[in-house]
Design an enzyme around this catalytic site. Structure first.
Site, PDB file in Angstrom:
ATOM      1  N   ASP A  51       9.541   3.675  12.972  1.00 21.48           N
ATOM      2  CA  ASP A  51       9.913   3.039  13.492  1.00 21.48           C
ATOM      3  C   ASP A  51      11.358   2.783  13.663  1.00 21.48           C
ATOM      4  O   ASP A  51      12.734   2.699  14.455  1.00 21.48           O
ATOM      5  CB  ASP A  51       8.574   1.298  13.448  1.00 21.48           C
ATOM      6  CG  ASP A  51       8.651   1.240  12.523  1.00 21.48           C
ATOM      7  OD1 ASP A  51       8.762   2.233  11.342  1.00 21.48           O
ATOM      8  OD2 ASP A  51       7.289   0.466  12.002  1.00 21.48           O
ATOM      9  N   ASP A  61       0.893  -1.220   0.056  1.00 21.76           N
ATOM     10  CA  ASP A  61      -0.102  -0.478  -0.551  1.00 21.76           C
ATOM     11  C   ASP A  61       0.978   1.228  -0.414  1.00 21.76           C
ATOM     12  O   ASP A  61       2.120   1.495   0.097  1.00 21.76           O
ATOM     13  CB  ASP A  61      -0.922  -0.217   1.064  1.00 21.76           C
ATOM     14  CG  ASP A  61       0.039  -0.117   2.982  1.00 21.76           C
ATOM     15  OD1 ASP A  61       0.560   0.400   2.927  1.00 21.76           O
ATOM     16  OD2 ASP A  61      -0.738  -1.008   2.785  1.00 21.76           O
ATOM     17  N   ASP A 100       1.322   5.233   1.785  1.00 22.78           N
ATOM     18  CA  ASP A 100       1.044   6.595   2.626  1.00 22.78           C
ATOM     19  C   ASP A 100       1.257   7.674   2.142  1.00 22.78           C
ATOM     20  O   ASP A 100       2.566   7.834   1.973  1.00 22.78           O
ATOM     21  CB  ASP A 100       1.329   6.142   4.053  1.00 22.78           C
ATOM     22  CG  ASP A 100       0.581   4.330   3.983  1.00 22.78           C
ATOM     23  OD1 ASP A 100      -0.654   4.016   4.693  1.00 22.78           O
ATOM     24  OD2 ASP A 100       1.930   3.689   4.353  1.00 22.78           O
TER      25      ASP A 100
HETATM   26  P1  ATP Z   1       3.685  -2.581   4.933  1.00 24.23           P
HETATM   27  O1  ATP Z   1       2.446  -1.695   4.691  1.00 24.23           O
HETATM   28  O2  ATP Z   1       4.999  -3.903   3.587  1.00 24.23           O
HETATM   29  O3  ATP Z   1       3.490  -4.001   5.993  1.00 24.23           O
HETATM   30  P2  ATP Z   1       4.831  -0.288   6.025  1.00 24.23           P
HETATM   31  O4  ATP Z   1       6.369  -0.285   6.247  1.00 24.23           O
HETATM   32  O5  ATP Z   1       3.868   0.796   4.823  1.00 24.23           O
HETATM   33  O6  ATP Z   1       4.814  -1.912   5.130  1.00 24.23           O
HETATM   34  P3  ATP Z   1       2.149   0.352   7.649  1.00 24.23           P
HETATM   35  O7  ATP Z   1       1.640  -0.374   8.580  1.00 24.23           O
HETATM   36  O8  ATP Z   1       1.609   0.227   6.175  1.00 24.23           O
HETATM   37  O9  ATP Z   1       4.103  -0.864   7.015  1.00 24.23           O
HETATM   38  O10 ATP Z   1       2.689   1.733   8.245  1.00 24.23           O
HETATM   39  C1  ATP Z   1       2.790   2.762   7.319  1.00 24.23           C
HETATM   40  C2  ATP Z   1       4.545   3.587   7.968  1.00 24.23           C
HETATM   41  O11 ATP Z   1       4.227   4.002   9.381  1.00 24.23           O
HETATM   42  C3  ATP Z   1       5.473   2.579   8.249  1.00 24.23           C
HETATM   43  O12 ATP Z   1       6.477   2.307   7.259  1.00 24.23           O
HETATM   44  C4  ATP Z   1       6.327   3.352   9.291  1.00 24.23           C
HETATM   45  O13 ATP Z   1       6.980   4.530   8.645  1.00 24.23           O
HETATM   46  C5  ATP Z   1       5.107   4.179   9.902  1.00 24.23           C
HETATM   47  N1  ATP Z   1       4.649   2.994  11.399  1.00 24.23           N
HETATM   48  C6  ATP Z   1       3.879   1.722  11.424  1.00 24.23           C
HETATM   49  N2  ATP Z   1       3.912   1.447  12.068  1.00 24.23           N
HETATM   50  C7  ATP Z   1       4.825   2.109  12.794  1.00 24.23           C
HETATM   51  C8  ATP Z   1       5.121   1.838  14.754  1.00 24.23           C
HETATM   52  N3  ATP Z   1       4.009   0.708  15.486  1.00 24.23           N
HETATM   53  N4  ATP Z   1       5.845   2.852  15.344  1.00 24.23           N
HETATM   54  C9  ATP Z   1       6.584   4.056  14.351  1.00 24.23           C
HETATM   55  N5  ATP Z   1       6.139   3.288  12.994  1.00 24.23           N
HETATM   56  C10 ATP Z   1       5.464   3.489  12.496  1.00 24.23           C
HETATM   57 MG    MG Z   2       1.991   0.007   4.272  1.00 25.05          MG
END
Ligand code: ATP
Ligand code: MG
Length: 379
Positions: free
Chosen positions: A124, A45, A47
């Site tokens: 994170d 996805d 963001d």
């Molecule tokens: P994927 O969507 O492939 O699982 P992602 O890194 O995009 O991985 P998301 O849950 O979509 O994960 O979160 C988007 C972004 O928000 C992350 O890349 C990170 O920068 C931030 N993020 C998400 N969860 C946390 C958390 N628990 N603590 C701090 N930052 C977070």
């Molecule tokens: Mg994501």
């Protein structure tokens, strides 16, 4: 130099960034979308991070809604696709209330808006804190994530001994990313895992359900599972299973076979039922009972629910899969047809087939049910 071009970015994400910028707000594509594009992988996805506050974002996009209670984010909806828009978060040191933690060090408030740089430090892992601006094709990198990405390193932003307690789900995320991307967890980031694994207990049981599924469905569940064990996290998530698999090699082998099967299904883009993983991971408890009876099934699941809350619709699938283990071995006639109509026949059969790989007694019923299914197909 980097390998992203605006063309590689989801068009709706581009649209959202453009519109925010036209309205004079800073906006970037951020997070997993940028990370995965740089790794030449398909993002799950996209963001968007912006300086606009949620209310403002909501007013700019007709097709949007504000969600979340604690930290509000905006979903901009394009048919089946959703672009998640997050306002930059910051840490205002003059207001100690803004970033509050409870006695466990867990964040209970994290909703003060900030600059893009402050936002980066609240994320994170360094590889998740890269901000791509499609308008000038640049990437903002405040935490040195680009180098870590090149070196395939997962590094916690700031002190892992502080950042994990703030939100222990980060410990599950680091394991998922390490397994999925085949990255190394940087030493300090890894060491904190051993020490803080017990904090998993502080995460809400429904959030754990989602995160555990994401781990086991990441496409490299065999590795992820090994890491959960290595860092002492599996023991926190599935204490009873852990005790049983520790000294029963058969169960570990069965779990490995099931996870290999799951990974193959992900690779083939086949559908996955979340209940299957839980049926496998909790099976040792049921199977070790002297007289595994249907009545105890929900006792086992309810006990697990105190840690990981398995939604009702899935606990019924788990029960079906387990009950079928016996039925598929004892029923050997036209009753079979009835079994085939069973909603969860396929999941039950798949599990029996896995068990048969370690148990010769089950090979015969498995061939029988294979034959029946073939006949039905040809009919
Ligand atoms: P994927 O969507 O492939 O699982 P992602 O890194 O995009 O991985 P998301 O849950 O979509 O994960 O979160 C988007 C972004 O928000 C992350 O890349 C990170 O920068 C931030 N993020 C998400 N969860 C946390 C958390 N628990 N603590 C701090 N930052 C977070
Ligand atoms: Mg994501």
């Amino acid at each position: 130099m980097h390998s992203i071009t605006p063309k590689k970015v989801n068009k709706h994400a581009l649209n959202v960034v453009n519109k925010l910028q036209i309205n004079q707000f800073e906006a970037f594509v951020v997070g997993g979308g940028v990370r995965d594009l740089l790794l030449q992988q398909k993002p799950k996805d996209f963001d968007v991070g912006t300086a606009a506050i949620p209310k403002k974002v909501r007013s700019i996009f007709r097709n949007s809604r504000i969600i979340g209670r604690r930290f509000k984010i905006v979903h901009v909806i394009f048919g089946k696709e959703i672009i998640e828009v997050t306002t930059f978060r910051g840490q205002d040191s003059s207001d100690n209330d803004s970033l509050k933690t409870n006695d466990n060090g867990m964040l209970i408030r994290d909703n003060i808006f900030g600059t893009v740089e402050e936002d980066a430090w609240r994320r994170d892992f360094t590889i998740n804190a890269l901000y791509y601006n499609p308008t000038d094709n640049t990437i903002l990198d405040f935490t040195n994530g680009f180098v870590d990405l090149k070196n395939k390193i997962l590094r916690c932003i700031g002190d892992a001994n502080v950042r994990y307690p703030e939100d222990p789900v980060r410990m599950l995320r680091v394991i998922r990313f390490a397994a999925k991307l085949d990255f190394t967890i940087e030493e300090y980031t890894a060491k904190a895992l051993y020490n803080l694994a017990h904090l998993i207990n502080n995460v809400s049981s429904s959030r754990l359900f989602e995160e555990v599924i994401k781990i086991y469905h990441c496409g490299n569940a065999v590795t992820a599972h090994a890491k959960l064990l290595e860092y002492g996290i599996f023991k926190q998530l599935f204490p009873e299973t852990y005790t049983l698999i520790k000294d029963e090699k058969y169960f570990s082998e069965l779990i490995t076979l099931a996870l290999e099967n799951t990974d193959a299904r992900v690779a083939d883009q086949k559908k996955l039922n979340p209940a299957f993983i839980y049926a496998v991971l909790l099976w040792p408890i049921f199977d070790s009972m002297n007289i595994p009876a249907e009545e105890v099934i929900f006792e086992i699941i309810n006990k697990q629910n105190t840690i990981i809350l398995i939604p009702k619709r899935y606990s019924h699938v788990i029960r079906d899969i387990w009950v079928l283990q016996k039925k598929l071995v004892t029923k050997k006639n036209m009753d079979s047809l009835k079994a085939l109509e069973h909603d969860n026949f396929r999941a039950g059969f798949d599990f029996l087939a896995l068990r048969a790989m370690l148990d010769d007694k089950l090979k015969k019923p498995v061939s029988f049910w294979e034959m029946v299914q073939k006949e039905i197909k040809n009919y």
